[in-house]
Design a protein around this motif. Structure first.
Motif, PDB file in Angstrom:
ATOM      1  N   HIS A  24     -26.256  21.027 -21.683  1.00 54.03           N
ATOM      2  CA  HIS A  24     -25.967  22.434 -21.900  1.00 54.03           C
ATOM      3  C   HIS A  24     -25.250  22.884 -20.775  1.00 54.03           C
ATOM      4  CE1 HIS A  24     -28.972  23.639 -18.606  1.00 54.03           C
ATOM      5  NE2 HIS A  24     -29.758  22.839 -19.346  1.00 54.03           N
ATOM      6  N   HIS A  33     -35.002  25.944 -10.911  1.00 55.35           N
ATOM      7  CA  HIS A  33     -34.978  27.400 -11.701  1.00 55.35           C
ATOM      8  C   HIS A  33     -35.844  27.523 -12.698  1.00 55.35           C
ATOM      9  CE1 HIS A  33     -32.388  25.907 -14.959  1.00 55.35           C
ATOM     10  NE2 HIS A  33     -32.040  24.736 -14.176  1.00 55.35           N
ATOM     11  N   HIS A  83     -24.141  20.358 -17.632  1.00 55.49           N
ATOM     12  CA  HIS A  83     -25.362  19.999 -17.063  1.00 55.49           C
ATOM     13  C   HIS A  83     -26.125  18.864 -17.955  1.00 55.49           C
ATOM     14  CE1 HIS A  83     -29.110  19.107 -14.956  1.00 55.49           C
ATOM     15  NE2 HIS A  83     -29.722  19.862 -15.644  1.00 55.49           N
ATOM     16  N   HIS A 125     -29.616  17.663 -18.740  1.00 52.36           N
ATOM     17  CA  HIS A 125     -30.862  18.139 -18.391  1.00 52.36           C
ATOM     18  C   HIS A 125     -31.870  16.921 -18.518  1.00 52.36           C
ATOM     19  CE1 HIS A 125     -34.347  21.115 -18.509  1.00 52.36           C
ATOM     20  NE2 HIS A 125     -34.881  20.015 -18.660  1.00 52.36           N
ATOM     21  N   HIS A 184     -33.821  19.918 -11.100  1.00 49.80           N
ATOM     22  CA  HIS A 184     -32.788  18.919 -11.347  1.00 49.80           C
ATOM     23  C   HIS A 184     -33.319  17.721 -10.504  1.00 49.80           C
ATOM     24  CE1 HIS A 184     -29.211  21.466 -12.990  1.00 49.80           C
ATOM     25  NE2 HIS A 184     -30.557  22.182 -13.189  1.00 49.80           N
ATOM     26  N   VAL A 213     -30.058  22.105  -8.081  1.00 54.00           N
ATOM     27  CA  VAL A 213     -30.822  23.568  -8.159  1.00 54.00           C
ATOM     28  C   VAL A 213     -32.251  23.185  -8.949  1.00 54.00           C
ATOM     29  CG1 VAL A 213     -28.827  25.036  -8.285  1.00 54.00           C
ATOM     30  CG2 VAL A 213     -29.576  23.920 -10.127  1.00 54.00           C
ATOM     31  N   HIS A 227     -36.145  28.025 -16.393  1.00 54.40           N
ATOM     32  CA  HIS A 227     -35.237  27.471 -17.529  1.00 54.40           C
ATOM     33  C   HIS A 227     -35.171  28.539 -18.610  1.00 54.40           C
ATOM     34  CE1 HIS A 227     -33.140  24.892 -19.892  1.00 54.40           C
ATOM     35  NE2 HIS A 227     -32.820  24.172 -18.797  1.00 54.40           N
ATOM     36  N   HIS A 236     -37.928  24.257 -13.542  1.00 54.45           N
ATOM     37  CA  HIS A 236     -37.264  22.990 -13.818  1.00 54.45           C
ATOM     38  C   HIS A 236     -36.665  22.695 -12.441  1.00 54.45           C
ATOM     39  CE1 HIS A 236     -34.533  20.139 -15.387  1.00 54.45           C
ATOM     40  NE2 HIS A 236     -33.296  20.873 -15.173  1.00 54.45           N
ATOM     41  N   TRP A 296     -30.743  16.423 -22.540  1.00 59.51           N
ATOM     42  CA  TRP A 296     -29.868  17.147 -23.265  1.00 59.51           C
ATOM     43  C   TRP A 296     -28.655  17.845 -22.265  1.00 59.51           C
ATOM     44  CZ3 TRP A 296     -30.608  22.943 -24.217  1.00 59.51           C
ATOM     45  CH2 TRP A 296     -31.595  23.339 -23.391  1.00 59.51           C
ATOM     46  N   HIS A 335     -24.103  25.169 -17.578  1.00 60.28           N
ATOM     47  CA  HIS A 335     -25.113  25.610 -16.272  1.00 60.28           C
ATOM     48  C   HIS A 335     -24.012  26.712 -15.466  1.00 60.28           C
ATOM     49  CE1 HIS A 335     -28.482  25.282 -13.804  1.00 60.28           C
ATOM     50  NE2 HIS A 335     -28.913  24.567 -14.340  1.00 60.28           N
TER      51      HIS A 335
END
Ligand code: C2O
Ligand code: CU
Ligand code: CU
Length: 468
Positions: free
Chosen positions: A145, A450, A104, A106, A400, A448, A452, A398, A143, A147
């Motif tokens: 990361h 969510h 992902h 971010h 998206h 999504v 974080h 957070h 960034w 997912h």
């Protein structure tokens, strides 16, 4: 106010019973590395092409130990991809880790097929996926990361993060500190076994007491007596930081998740919950050469946390240097806030009994990739009221696809300061409520939103929206 509330669940206050004692790790004994730049393997007039391999590697995170870590191209933490607004980036990721992953980006505004959705997995043993990033958004500190649903928490804890700096002309022409004076810093915590290996347990906040900056435990960083720009990333699973200079000197906050603020904001501490970024300028010209200055974590700690978690890194002023950089009084014009036509409410709630909460909900439901929780009409501007319904546990939120604005925190309008710019992640201390505004355009599809705190998302505190 909520200022005095603890920022982490206080019930599991037991000290580390196994593993490396944070007090035994020498502070400020090793240099903080600069993150290496990722280089494209091909360049066309419109696009930069990258190939990245996700693989295990060893890193000396704690002095004297070699730790097995997850990496992008062997680097812990991952390298920096330097991107430019309006110029496409295409990244082909190959998975040589032992777990399926989803990469992902971010904070990025991307088609859902390249978003790195929780079930859009790259298989182990050499599975690949090519992600396309249009970069049709203004400058921002983004960034990468993992997912992959339910395993992202451990995969990220073991190191699968990297930095993506998106720049544009608005930002570059300001004359802010640049080049070697523009330093991304990834800050997180970790827990190690006695043999120096990362020790992962779900929701193990109380025992993750070793603080890392760019992949090293409590490093030092040599600076010249001039202005530096630091892009602080909180890449921790659960820990929030409030970064402050030990002498209480001002830090100039110039930007947050989605880029520069409208104007610089002078503060003595910068608070970051997991996933958030702070773009700051620190002026070391006020210090004589030879000064050693700590960057501390001044966030209130729950009982049982060692003093070590209040230490982060140490700046050492080792030389003078010329400085033609400036921090202009006006940084950018933020996009206008169009009138909102839809309002929604979201409540975050989890069982506060560690170490394994029985539930973690958004609006009473755990994540289900077969369910669309929120259907949004393309182009609509919405106001979302988000509440942390827990009495002790912190959360954050957070979304998206979008960069949002924080309109209110606990009923108080946000008109200036650290939350007045573009955000994609917002902190919610126990009992807090924020009002966010976003315009959902650019791409249709499923994305999504969510908490974080990776362990919470992993436990199900995540839901899906579909832009139609
Ligand atoms: Cu930083 Cu959905 O993630
Ligand atoms: Cu994201
Ligand atoms: Cu949470």
């Amino acid at each position: 106010g909520a200022g005095g509330l603890l920022l982490s669940a206080p019930r599991s206050s037991a000290a580390v019973t196994t593993g490396i004692d944070p007090a035994s790790i020498a502070k400020y004994a090793r240099r903080m590395p600069r993150l290496p730049a990722l280089l494209p393997h091909a360049v066309s007039p419109t696009t930069d092409y990258y190939r990245v391999t996700m693989k295990e590697a060893q890193a000396e995170v704690v002095p004297g130990f070699l730790t097995e870590v997850n990496t992008f191209d062997g680097h812990f933490p991952g390298p920096v991809l330097h991107a430019r607004s309006g110029r496409r980036v295409v990244v082909t990721q190959t998975n040589r880790l032992g777990v399926p992953v989803s990469v992902h980006l971010h904070g990025a505004h991307v088609p859902s097929s390249s978003d790195g959705a929780p079930m859009d997995l790259i298989a182990t043993d050499g599975g690949t996926k090519t992600y396309t990033y249009p970069n049709q958004q203004s400058h921002a500190n983004l960034w990468f990361h993992d997912h992959a649903h339910h395993t992202e928490s451990e995969t990220v804890f073991r190191g699968l993060t990297a930095t993506y700096l998106l720049r544009d002309d608005v930002e570059t022409r300001l004359g802010l500190p640049s080049g070697r004076y523009d330093v991304p810093v990834s800050i997180r915590d970790a827990r190690f076994d006695e043999d120096g290996q990362l020790h992962y347990e779900m929701n193990d906040f109380a025992n993750r007491q070793v603080i890392l900056a760019n992949g090293r435990a409590w490093p030092y960083f040599e600076v010249a007596a001039r202005k530096y720009r630091f892009r602080f990333y909180n890449t921790a699973n659960l820990r929030s930081f409030a970064l402050a200079l030990a002498d209480g000197s001002p830090i100039t906050l110039i930007g947050t998740d989605g880029g520069l603020l409208a104007a610089p904001f002078q503060t003595t501490s910068v608070t970051l919950s997991p996933g958030e970024r702070a773009d700051v300028v620190i002026d070391f010209s006020r210090y004589p050469v030879g000064t050693e200055l700590e960057l501390r974590n001044v966030i209130p700690q729950p009982p049982g946390q060692p003093v070590d978690v209040a230490q982060v890194l140490q700046f050492r002023v080792t030389r003078t240097a010329s400085d033609t950089s400036v921090v202009p009084a006006a940084l950018r014009t933020l996009p206008p806030l169009p009138p909102a036509t839809v309002e929604r409410s979201f409540s975050l709630l989890m069982d506060e009994t560690p170490p394994q909460p029985a539930y973690a909900y958004i609006n009473g439901k755990e994540f289900d990739d077969q369910r669309i929780d929120t259907t949004i009409t393309y182009g609509t501007t919405e106001v979302w009221t988000v509440t942390n319904a827990n009495l002790r546990a912190p959360h954050n939120f957070h979304i998206h696809l979008v960069q949002f604005r924080v309109l209110e925190r606990n009923g108080v309008a946000v008109t200036s300061g650290a939350e007045s710019g573009l955000k994609d992640t917002v902190m919610l201390r126990a009992g807090e409520t924020v009002k966010l505004q976003a315009t959902f355009g650019g791409y249709r599809g499923v994305y999504v939103y969510h908490c974080h705190l990776f362990d919470h998302a992993s436990m199900g505190m995540m839901a899906q929206m579909q832009v139609v």
